[in-house]
Design a protein around this motif. Structure first.
Motif, PDB file in Angstrom:
ATOM      1  N   ILE A  73      35.807  30.549  43.506  1.00 53.20           N
ATOM      2  CA  ILE A  73      36.630  31.148  44.561  1.00 53.20           C
ATOM      3  C   ILE A  73      36.914  30.108  45.643  1.00 53.20           C
ATOM      4  CG2 ILE A  73      36.767  32.984  46.297  1.00 53.20           C
ATOM      5  CD1 ILE A  73      34.974  34.689  44.527  1.00 53.20           C
ATOM      6  N   ILE A  80      50.426  25.945  37.371  1.00 54.73           N
ATOM      7  CA  ILE A  80      49.708  26.947  38.169  1.00 54.73           C
ATOM      8  C   ILE A  80      50.526  27.307  39.408  1.00 54.73           C
ATOM      9  CG2 ILE A  80      47.535  27.464  39.346  1.00 54.73           C
ATOM     10  CD1 ILE A  80      46.238  25.278  37.548  1.00 54.73           C
ATOM     11  N   ALA A 129      32.543  36.372  35.117  1.00 55.37           N
ATOM     12  CA  ALA A 129      32.082  34.980  35.082  1.00 55.37           C
ATOM     13  C   ALA A 129      32.502  34.193  36.329  1.00 55.37           C
ATOM     14  CB  ALA A 129      32.622  34.286  33.827  1.00 55.37           C
ATOM     15  N   THR A 130      33.225  34.824  37.228  1.00 56.31           N
ATOM     16  CA  THR A 130      33.652  34.131  38.444  1.00 56.31           C
ATOM     17  C   THR A 130      32.447  33.844  39.340  1.00 56.31           C
ATOM     18  OG1 THR A 130      35.796  35.221  38.372  1.00 56.31           O
ATOM     19  CG2 THR A 130      35.125  34.287  40.490  1.00 56.31           C
ATOM     20  N   PHE A 166      47.911  34.058  31.690  1.00 56.54           N
ATOM     21  CA  PHE A 166      47.890  32.616  31.963  1.00 56.54           C
ATOM     22  C   PHE A 166      46.540  32.208  32.545  1.00 56.54           C
ATOM     23  CE2 PHE A 166      48.322  29.323  35.219  1.00 56.54           C
ATOM     24  CZ  PHE A 166      48.909  28.293  34.515  1.00 56.54           C
ATOM     25  N   LEU A 167      46.061  32.969  33.515  1.00 55.06           N
ATOM     26  CA  LEU A 167      44.786  32.617  34.153  1.00 55.06           C
ATOM     27  C   LEU A 167      43.632  32.743  33.171  1.00 55.06           C
ATOM     28  CD1 LEU A 167      45.294  34.239  37.660  1.00 55.06           C
ATOM     29  CD2 LEU A 167      45.216  31.806  37.084  1.00 55.06           C
ATOM     30  N   CYS A 199      43.652  29.745  31.040  1.00 54.92           N
ATOM     31  CA  CYS A 199      43.199  28.554  31.785  1.00 54.92           C
ATOM     32  C   CYS A 199      41.687  28.513  31.897  1.00 54.92           C
ATOM     33  CB  CYS A 199      43.748  28.586  33.218  1.00 54.92           C
ATOM     34  SG  CYS A 199      45.452  28.076  33.379  1.00 54.92           S
ATOM     35  N   HIS A 200      41.106  29.681  32.091  1.00 51.04           N
ATOM     36  CA  HIS A 200      39.701  29.788  32.511  1.00 51.04           C
ATOM     37  C   HIS A 200      38.750  29.082  31.553  1.00 51.04           C
ATOM     38  CE1 HIS A 200      36.241  31.335  34.485  1.00 51.04           C
ATOM     39  NE2 HIS A 200      35.824  31.952  33.417  1.00 51.04           N
ATOM     40  N   LYS A 201      37.905  28.247  32.181  1.00 52.07           N
ATOM     41  CA  LYS A 201      36.923  27.521  31.364  1.00 52.07           C
ATOM     42  C   LYS A 201      35.536  27.765  31.914  1.00 52.07           C
ATOM     43  CE  LYS A 201      39.755  24.013  29.330  1.00 52.07           C
ATOM     44  NZ  LYS A 201      40.496  22.827  29.646  1.00 52.07           N
ATOM     45  N   GLY A 237      42.957  24.710  37.057  1.00 51.45           N
ATOM     46  CA  GLY A 237      43.068  25.872  36.186  1.00 51.45           C
ATOM     47  C   GLY A 237      41.744  26.396  35.679  1.00 51.45           C
ATOM     48  N   ASP A 238      40.734  25.545  35.660  1.00 55.10           N
ATOM     49  CA  ASP A 238      39.452  25.943  35.063  1.00 55.10           C
ATOM     50  C   ASP A 238      38.862  27.205  35.674  1.00 55.10           C
ATOM     51  OD1 ASP A 238      39.562  23.755  33.444  1.00 55.10           O
ATOM     52  OD2 ASP A 238      37.843  22.701  34.322  1.00 55.10           O
ATOM     53  N   THR A 239      39.111  27.417  36.945  1.00 57.34           N
ATOM     54  CA  THR A 239      38.495  28.575  37.593  1.00 57.34           C
ATOM     55  C   THR A 239      39.127  29.887  37.133  1.00 57.34           C
ATOM     56  OG1 THR A 239      40.049  28.615  39.427  1.00 57.34           O
ATOM     57  CG2 THR A 239      38.108  27.197  39.682  1.00 57.34           C
ATOM     58  N   GLY A 240      40.330  29.811  36.563  1.00 57.71           N
ATOM     59  CA  GLY A 240      41.028  31.039  36.159  1.00 57.71           C
ATOM     60  C   GLY A 240      41.437  31.904  37.338  1.00 57.71           C
ATOM     61  N   LEU A 241      41.491  31.319  38.509  1.00 60.20           N
ATOM     62  CA  LEU A 241      41.799  32.087  39.722  1.00 60.20           C
ATOM     63  C   LEU A 241      43.026  31.513  40.431  1.00 60.20           C
ATOM     64  CD1 LEU A 241      38.253  32.299  41.373  1.00 60.20           C
ATOM     65  CD2 LEU A 241      39.460  34.165  40.230  1.00 60.20           C
ATOM     66  N   ILE A 242      43.785  32.382  41.061  1.00 61.06           N
ATOM     67  CA  ILE A 242      44.805  31.944  42.015  1.00 61.06           C
ATOM     68  C   ILE A 242      44.665  32.809  43.265  1.00 61.06           C
ATOM     69  CG2 ILE A 242      47.270  31.806  42.534  1.00 61.06           C
ATOM     70  CD1 ILE A 242      47.880  31.210  39.703  1.00 61.06           C
ATOM     71  N   GLY A 284      42.550  37.060  39.081  1.00 60.29           N
ATOM     72  CA  GLY A 284      41.919  36.345  37.973  1.00 60.29           C
ATOM     73  C   GLY A 284      40.412  36.511  37.964  1.00 60.29           C
ATOM     74  N   SER A 313      42.618  40.714  34.349  1.00 63.47           N
ATOM     75  CA  SER A 313      41.465  40.335  35.170  1.00 63.47           C
ATOM     76  C   SER A 313      41.554  41.000  36.543  1.00 63.47           C
ATOM     77  CB  SER A 313      41.388  38.815  35.290  1.00 63.47           C
ATOM     78  OG  SER A 313      42.625  38.301  35.722  1.00 63.47           O
ATOM     79  N   GLY A 314      40.521  40.783  37.332  1.00 55.93           N
ATOM     80  CA  GLY A 314      40.408  41.496  38.599  1.00 55.93           C
ATOM     81  C   GLY A 314      41.285  40.919  39.688  1.00 55.93           C
ATOM     82  N   TRP A 335      28.024  42.178  39.833  1.00 56.69           N
ATOM     83  CA  TRP A 335      28.650  40.862  40.028  1.00 56.69           C
ATOM     84  C   TRP A 335      28.810  40.570  41.522  1.00 56.69           C
ATOM     85  CZ3 TRP A 335      33.154  39.838  42.681  1.00 56.69           C
ATOM     86  CH2 TRP A 335      33.631  38.528  42.601  1.00 56.69           C
TER      87      TRP A 335
END
Lengths: 547, 547
Positions: free
Chosen positions: A408, A520, A402-403, B541-542, B545-547, A370-375, A398, B393-394, B335
């Motif tokens: 990814i 997730i 900051a990604t 949710f994402l 989660c994001h850290k 989950g830390d990445t905030g991405l799916i 997501g 988010s994107g 980015w």
């Protein structure tokens, strides 16, 4: 002491093993990398190819066995007379238009610059319309093969590829005497007979032992070309059965005995299953490489939606083999490295003497689920299980400022793990319980970071084998079964028990990670169902737009 | 001949212009790049910052005017007595905790390592929960400001940022005598008085001329700190109105006359509107830079859902200014360049002497609408118009193994254009017709490839001004209006007509492209509504989660 040889024709290379028939020990192994790799932009003479095309050069396939077999003999120091049999497996459907003499049509000067005369690789996806046409016709006739193929005949199988040739280049179609699956072509070259293997016929060509090919259009247009009309009588056999011995001229040029038995060809994933020692139900084989093939056996036929193929006797006699899979796994990670990795990352990896994959894995490993905030949805090459729609495409959600690339990369790995979980859930929900998982394939061996994520996402222990050549080993096992006189294995099951690879590594799930991934995964499934089912026209629209 | 100075405090630098009050001709301009840029990973002493934080160093702001004003005088060779007035604009809300003497709290040794003592930049998004709390309280009280702010008080405004300090570092909160918007702080420093500008109060602080700040919790906790309690009486004024003259010590140190008038500060986007010569309804200003600000005036107040702010007299007297915008545009392209551009691309660009942006634009320009097979949602920094949800988010959909970096780059540009179209459609649908578009900002000037995509997506001609300093020019126009005696402009409207920048370039839509983009925009809107409205919990949710 007797030995068999197994040749595994993959996407970019052919691997060969020479193994002991006693316990499957690999005495020698070798790899032949196809000089022409995948031909997906232009033919060697510069003729451009449309998008979604993927061809190969048949001379690469021929050189592979001509090079590997003598090399294996030389390296192993085994006497040619001790090599009792040869087995072949290959990607499928990789389809070769040939002349009467088994010469690939593209090798004739008149057809050298005609894309349709070249072998179409399994991942040639330009026959999507033809796949729909074949599916519609099969549905209209109520052919059970549709249900057994996950509800649709995919463009990775043989008939859509042949129909595309019929539609788009009738002259090539007319001048081809027949169309061969890659492994059938190799087996035919070696034995000097026309050989078709039953698993390929049933899984990839809509053929049944009872009725042969389907009748009516569009089948009647193409099935006359799916066997030679005259001269040699075609042999139809299963892997593990002998189709005869090596043709004398072949025996001489390869340095083998004329008594060497040839067994029928097999699809690569189907060969890997015996290769990892599976000979009964309950254990899932997960072969993780450029794509992933998942297989599990069942004694009873069960109607499981969304599997790629559920064919009786397709792998081992008496069992239905349920095949599912993900159309791109390693291919997607490679895509990311090739197309998305910034210079500072490649420089840093180079400086530290790491591969880009190893460097990214190291960076990505510090995060928790989950830390990445991405799916991501792992459909860069379509979806071939559960939804079974090759027109679907990849998604990433997501993204923020900051990604970072490692986020990814991790999300792509997780996406393939979620895809795997969906496949396993689907088996479990439909009466085919998965008790154990045995992983094999290049990625399973090389990437413990990925394997741990898989164990965490699946919430199951995954055993992995250290054998790098499970498909080639499987082909060698089929070969041993085909010569029970000399191998001493009375059937394919006893050959598997004796010769199959053993699991050597184990990945156990971390409970806390499994719990987090569970949440997730629910979000993954929301996206999966929205883009794959409810609103699949978005991805279809984009696929149609893409040039 | 008389002149005014306009200073435009942006995200990474402050730009200054010295202009003629006759026709707005820029006699001198200069830029001061903030040495500390955006502080988003750690404080200068190494104290780490959580995700979503974005701080700045107040000394950078101070040095900016101390450097720019003398430089402008020197470059222009204009006599200090001819400089009749100064105007300031800045990003907002960029919020500075200060002591009684207007000293930033972070400059006190005791608070130097306390993140909350530092100025929070507009794009500090870590006060999302506080934004919800403020919104909920305002909704409960039925405050019209919620409706006028697009249905929610965003975390880019002042109150959530101050409330976050109150929650997370009570000691900083207690020790701050007050909290200032950046431009108010600069105006206060220059004039020696405590000055608050009405547009910032109404748009960013829920203040109204009738009722002041809202009462009740959580407002009562923080509003006592939104003005000094004693000593100097606060001045509340609008841009275009004088707040007094330059403080004598400032006049001396900057080399200006003590008679120089200071006008109230303005938000940067709001200053650019007069800067591009807009003084009436019907013309949309689109300022395209790191983010995009869209503004249009209306004589009547209209209830338009989803605009960021619709505030009477917020910009020009007698007009409601409707502000919409996109939270990241250039930031998203940057980015992409920083995080997704592979080495072979950066090497090729370097070898050809092109910027990465120029090289990518060249590659992306060969495609037609839809060719990339990709659609993005441009929410890398949240959505601030129409949906107004910074937790979004994107998204990128349509990815395949054939996707190349230039495809993604083009899809990101197109996504910002679709976002712009949604904003314009929204204005048109709610009785605020957009007849003309004037574009300004760094990207509008430098990127004709992007501008043509915008014209094609919007199906409208876009005029662009060659003036690079529209916000600073707008600040200088407000300054001229504040000293009508010497400038000869009886009000801000006459100053705009005389001094506003003229459009010099035009981008006309290509009908065929507009037609294609229309279909793609429908798919964009499907995604927009699904992820932004129907199923926004996925992105929430994402984000959580994001850290």
């Amino acid at each position: 002491m007797t030995y068999t040889i197994g040749l595994d024709y993959g996407s970019l290379s052919c691997r060969g093993v020479l193994v002991s028939t006693i316990d499957g020990t690999i005495i020698a192994e070798d790899e032949f990398v196809y000089p022409h790799a995948v031909i997906d932009h232009e033919l060697p003479d510069g003729t451009p190819l449309p998008p979604q095309w993927a061809l190969q050069d048949p001379e690469d396939f021929r050189q592979a066995f001509q090079t590997l077999i003598p090399n294996l003999l030389k390296t192993s120091q085994v006497s040619p007379t001790q090599v009792i049999a040869i087995g072949i497996d290959s990607t499928a459907s990789t389809v070769i238009p040939v002349t009467k003499g088994l010469i690939p049509l593209c090798e004739q000067i008149a057809f050298h610059n005609r894309p349709h005369a070249w072998p179409k690789m399994w991942k040639h996806h330009a026959a999507a319309k033809e796949a729909t046409e074949i599916t519609d016709a099969a549905v209209a006739q109520g052919l059970p093969v549709v249900r057994k193929s996950g509800g649709a005949i995919g463009c990775e199988s043989l008939m859509p590829k042949v129909l595309q040739i019929f539609h788009e280049d009738p002259e090539v179609f007319e001048n081809a005497a027949s169309f061969f699956e890659l492994c059938d072509w190799i087996v035919s070259l070696l034995s000097g007979c026309e050989v078709r293997s039953t698993p390929l016929l049933t899984c990839k060509s809509l053929w049944t032992p009872q009725d042969g090919y389907p009748k009516g259009q569009p089948f009647d247009s193409i099935t006359p070309k799916l066997a030679f009309h005259d001269s040699i009588r075609p042999i139809i056999a299963a892997p593990g059965e002998s189709v005869g011995t090596l043709h004398p001229s072949m025996a001489q040029s390869l340095g083998l005995s004329e008594n060497t038995i040839i067994t029928a060809g097999q699809m690569d994933g189907y060969a890997a299953l015996p290769g990892v020692g599976i000979a009964d139900e309950g254990t899932l084989m997960m072969m993780i490489g450029t794509s992933t093939a998942d297989m599990i056996l069942s004694r009873k036929w069960k109607d499981i939606p969304g599997v790629c193929a559920a064919m009786e006797d397709a792998n081992l006699p008496g069992f239905t083999n349920y095949a599912a899979g993900q159309a791109c796994v390693g291919d997607m990670f490679k895509w990311f490295i090739d197309n998305c990795l910034p210079e500072k990352y490649t420089l840093e990896a180079r400086q530290r003497g790491l591969s880009n994959h190893a460097y990214l894995s190291e960076l990505a490993a510090v995060y928790s689920p989950g830390d990445t905030g991405l799916i991501a949805l792992d459909w860069w090459n379509g979806n071939k299980s559960c939804i079974n729609d090759m027109r679907l495409s990849g998604l990433l959600v997501g993204l923020t400022l900051a990604t970072r690339p490692e986020h990814i990369y991790r999300a792509l790995i997780e996406a393939t793990a979620f895809g795997a979980r969906k496949i396993i859930d689907n088996f479990n929900e439909h009466g085919l319980p998965v008790h154990d998982i045995v992983a094999c394939g290049g990625i399973a061996l090389k990437n413990p970071f990925l394997m741990q994520i898989y164990a965490d996402v699946l919430g199951m222990e995954i055993k992995a084998t250290a054998c790098t050549q499970t498909a080639a080993l499987g082909a060698a096992i089929f070969a041993a079964a085909a010569d029970s006189c000399h191998s001493g294995h009375r059937n394919v099951f006893s050959a598997i028990h004796a010769m199959g690879a053993k699991a050597t590594v184990s990945y156990k799930p971390v409970i806390e990670n499994t719990r987090k991934y569970h949440d997730i995964y629910r979000q993954f499934m929301t996206l999966h169902d929205f883009f794959g089912i409810t609103c699949n026209n978005t991805m279809h629209f984009l696929g149609d737009c893409h040039k």
